[in-house]
Design a protein around this motif. Structure first.
Motif, PDB file in Angstrom:
ATOM      1  N   ARG A  74       0.817  -1.209   0.000  1.00  0.00           N
ATOM      2  CA  ARG A  74       0.000   0.000   0.000  1.00  0.00           C
ATOM      3  C   ARG A  74       0.851   1.259   0.000  1.00  0.00           C
ATOM      4  O   ARG A  74       0.520   2.257  -0.651  1.00  0.00           O
ATOM      5  CB  ARG A  74      -0.948  -0.010   1.205  1.00  0.00           C
ATOM      6  CG  ARG A  74      -2.039   1.049   1.072  1.00  0.00           C
ATOM      7  CD  ARG A  74      -3.016   1.039   2.202  1.00  0.00           C
ATOM      8  NE  ARG A  74      -4.049   2.021   1.971  1.00  0.00           N
ATOM      9  CZ  ARG A  74      -4.892   2.447   2.890  1.00  0.00           C
ATOM     10  NH1 ARG A  74      -4.833   1.948   4.124  1.00  0.00           N
ATOM     11  NH2 ARG A  74      -5.808   3.354   2.606  1.00  0.00           N
ATOM     12  N   ASP A  88      -5.882   1.303  -5.322  1.00  0.00           N
ATOM     13  CA  ASP A  88      -5.902   0.941  -3.909  1.00  0.00           C
ATOM     14  C   ASP A  88      -7.293   1.257  -3.360  1.00  0.00           C
ATOM     15  O   ASP A  88      -7.660   2.421  -3.210  1.00  0.00           O
ATOM     16  CB  ASP A  88      -4.833   1.735  -3.162  1.00  0.00           C
ATOM     17  CG  ASP A  88      -4.844   1.460  -1.658  1.00  0.00           C
ATOM     18  OD1 ASP A  88      -5.497   0.485  -1.241  1.00  0.00           O
ATOM     19  OD2 ASP A  88      -4.186   2.217  -0.927  1.00  0.00           O
ATOM     20  N   ASN A 139      -8.394   0.063  -0.375  1.00  0.00           N
ATOM     21  CA  ASN A 139      -8.385  -0.169   1.062  1.00  0.00           C
ATOM     22  C   ASN A 139      -9.126   0.917   1.834  1.00  0.00           C
ATOM     23  O   ASN A 139      -9.048   2.103   1.502  1.00  0.00           O
ATOM     24  CB  ASN A 139      -6.932  -0.210   1.574  1.00  0.00           C
ATOM     25  CG  ASN A 139      -6.327  -1.590   1.438  1.00  0.00           C
ATOM     26  OD1 ASN A 139      -6.760  -2.539   2.080  1.00  0.00           O
ATOM     27  ND2 ASN A 139      -5.324  -1.698   0.575  1.00  0.00           N
ATOM     28  N   ILE A 199     -13.072  -2.449   2.729  1.00  0.00           N
ATOM     29  CA  ILE A 199     -12.296  -3.254   1.791  1.00  0.00           C
ATOM     30  C   ILE A 199     -10.890  -3.460   2.334  1.00  0.00           C
ATOM     31  O   ILE A 199     -10.219  -2.500   2.734  1.00  0.00           O
ATOM     32  CB  ILE A 199     -12.234  -2.580   0.403  1.00  0.00           C
ATOM     33  CG1 ILE A 199     -13.650  -2.430  -0.170  1.00  0.00           C
ATOM     34  CG2 ILE A 199     -11.347  -3.387  -0.542  1.00  0.00           C
ATOM     35  CD1 ILE A 199     -13.707  -1.719  -1.511  1.00  0.00           C
ATOM     36  N   GLN A 255      -7.463  -4.923   1.008  1.00  0.00           N
ATOM     37  CA  GLN A 255      -6.810  -5.300  -0.243  1.00  0.00           C
ATOM     38  C   GLN A 255      -5.313  -5.449  -0.026  1.00  0.00           C
ATOM     39  O   GLN A 255      -4.675  -4.592   0.582  1.00  0.00           O
ATOM     40  CB  GLN A 255      -7.094  -4.230  -1.291  1.00  0.00           C
ATOM     41  CG  GLN A 255      -6.448  -4.449  -2.637  1.00  0.00           C
ATOM     42  CD  GLN A 255      -6.719  -3.274  -3.570  1.00  0.00           C
ATOM     43  OE1 GLN A 255      -7.485  -2.365  -3.257  1.00  0.00           O
ATOM     44  NE2 GLN A 255      -6.075  -3.274  -4.718  1.00  0.00           N
ATOM     45  N   ILE A 272      -8.172  -9.683  -1.948  1.00  0.00           N
ATOM     46  CA  ILE A 272      -9.059  -8.586  -1.590  1.00  0.00           C
ATOM     47  C   ILE A 272     -10.287  -9.163  -0.911  1.00  0.00           C
ATOM     48  O   ILE A 272     -10.736 -10.274  -1.251  1.00  0.00           O
ATOM     49  CB  ILE A 272      -9.446  -7.766  -2.845  1.00  0.00           C
ATOM     50  CG1 ILE A 272     -10.182  -6.477  -2.441  1.00  0.00           C
ATOM     51  CG2 ILE A 272     -10.281  -8.593  -3.805  1.00  0.00           C
ATOM     52  CD1 ILE A 272     -10.343  -5.503  -3.601  1.00  0.00           C
ATOM     53  N   GLU A 330     -13.599 -13.485  -4.989  1.00  0.00           N
ATOM     54  CA  GLU A 330     -13.415 -12.194  -5.633  1.00  0.00           C
ATOM     55  C   GLU A 330     -12.623 -12.324  -6.927  1.00  0.00           C
ATOM     56  O   GLU A 330     -11.747 -13.167  -7.042  1.00  0.00           O
ATOM     57  CB  GLU A 330     -12.680 -11.222  -4.701  1.00  0.00           C
ATOM     58  CG  GLU A 330     -13.272 -11.074  -3.311  1.00  0.00           C
ATOM     59  CD  GLU A 330     -12.797 -12.162  -2.349  1.00  0.00           C
ATOM     60  OE1 GLU A 330     -11.874 -12.933  -2.720  1.00  0.00           O
ATOM     61  OE2 GLU A 330     -13.344 -12.247  -1.241  1.00  0.00           O
ATOM     62  N   LEU A 361     -10.820  -9.564  -9.914  1.00  0.00           N
ATOM     63  CA  LEU A 361     -10.553  -8.203 -10.370  1.00  0.00           C
ATOM     64  C   LEU A 361     -10.616  -8.147 -11.891  1.00  0.00           C
ATOM     65  O   LEU A 361     -10.163  -9.055 -12.579  1.00  0.00           O
ATOM     66  CB  LEU A 361      -9.165  -7.746  -9.908  1.00  0.00           C
ATOM     67  CG  LEU A 361      -8.910  -7.730  -8.400  1.00  0.00           C
ATOM     68  CD1 LEU A 361      -7.531  -7.156  -8.116  1.00  0.00           C
ATOM     69  CD2 LEU A 361      -9.979  -6.942  -7.671  1.00  0.00           C
ATOM     70  N   VAL A 400     -14.356  -4.802  -9.286  1.00  0.00           N
ATOM     71  CA  VAL A 400     -14.242  -5.958  -8.396  1.00  0.00           C
ATOM     72  C   VAL A 400     -15.556  -6.723  -8.454  1.00  0.00           C
ATOM     73  O   VAL A 400     -16.609  -6.181  -8.099  1.00  0.00           O
ATOM     74  CB  VAL A 400     -13.974  -5.538  -6.933  1.00  0.00           C
ATOM     75  CG1 VAL A 400     -13.815  -6.786  -6.056  1.00  0.00           C
ATOM     76  CG2 VAL A 400     -12.756  -4.662  -6.823  1.00  0.00           C
TER      77      VAL A 400
END
Length: 207
Positions: free
Chosen positions: A64, A80, A82, A111, A113, A118, A134, A136, A147
């Protein structure tokens, strides 16, 4: 999960290149300081082990921070997501007592991630749902990132007499160029109802 967006060929090239570069770099250092050489196969094996034990965990935890420092990487890979997102659900379900659709339902999505996965959880006043699978999806030319996830919903005790446990499928989509703090999507339940999702990112106070 982010890693899975790369093709198998790209994954192999990145992994092999990392090991080989580290191996040759280490061999040069050993020769420079000791004047001795190391058997190449043993060296590559040792470096591969070090990559698995050190670099992979480091990439996992620094993932991150790297995306925050170089936002362009989010556009090239996946944004990102998150953190917390707040908004509402608009259902197509019709209340048989009134013949109308209910008012939009306030919802909070959280979320989590990482480089390799994720997880999406959604909570309303009446229920909590968690993603169980999940996927992507990216359309970089259009600047769209999605997502898809299958979820299990668990209504709170007070409403289970009219809303039993159920599952469904949903997606959340970001249009990077238009608004990277907005997620929109849709959900489909196994009770044959659908709805729209609109969420806005809650500022990360930690930073």
């Amino acid at each position: 999960m982010m890693w899975a967006l790369l093709s198998k060929r790209t994954q192999l090239i990145l992994a092999s290149s990392t090991v080989l570069v580290c191996a040759f770099g280490l061999e040069m250092l050993v020769q420079f300081f000791t004047g001795q050489s190391i058997h190449l196969i043993k060296l590559i094996s040792a470096v591969a082990t070090a990559v698995l034990l050190v670099l992979v965990p480091a990439a996992y935890f620094l993932f991150r921070q790297i995306l925050k420092r170089w936002p362009i990487l989010q556009k090239l890979t996946f944004p990102d997501l998150n953190g917390a997102w707040e908004g509402y659900l608009t259902t197509t379900w019709v209340d048989p007592e009134t013949g109308n659709n209910p008012e939009p339902i306030p919802a909070t999505v959280r979320i989590n991630q990482t480089l390799f996965g994720i997880h999406v959880s959604l909570e309303t006043d009446e229920s909590v749902s968690d993603s169980a699978q999940e996927v992507l999806e990216t359309d970089r030319k259009a600047g769209k990132y999605r997502v898809w996830y299958r979820y299990d919903n668990s209504p709170k005790a007070a409403v289970r007499h009219r809303s039993p446990n159920h599952g469904g499928l949903a997606f959340l989509e970001m249009h990077w160029e238009k608004d990277s703090n907005l997620l929109t999507g849709r959900y489909f339940t196994d009770r044959k109802t659908t709805g729209d999702i609109t969420l806005r990112r809650v500022p990360d106070m930690v930073g």
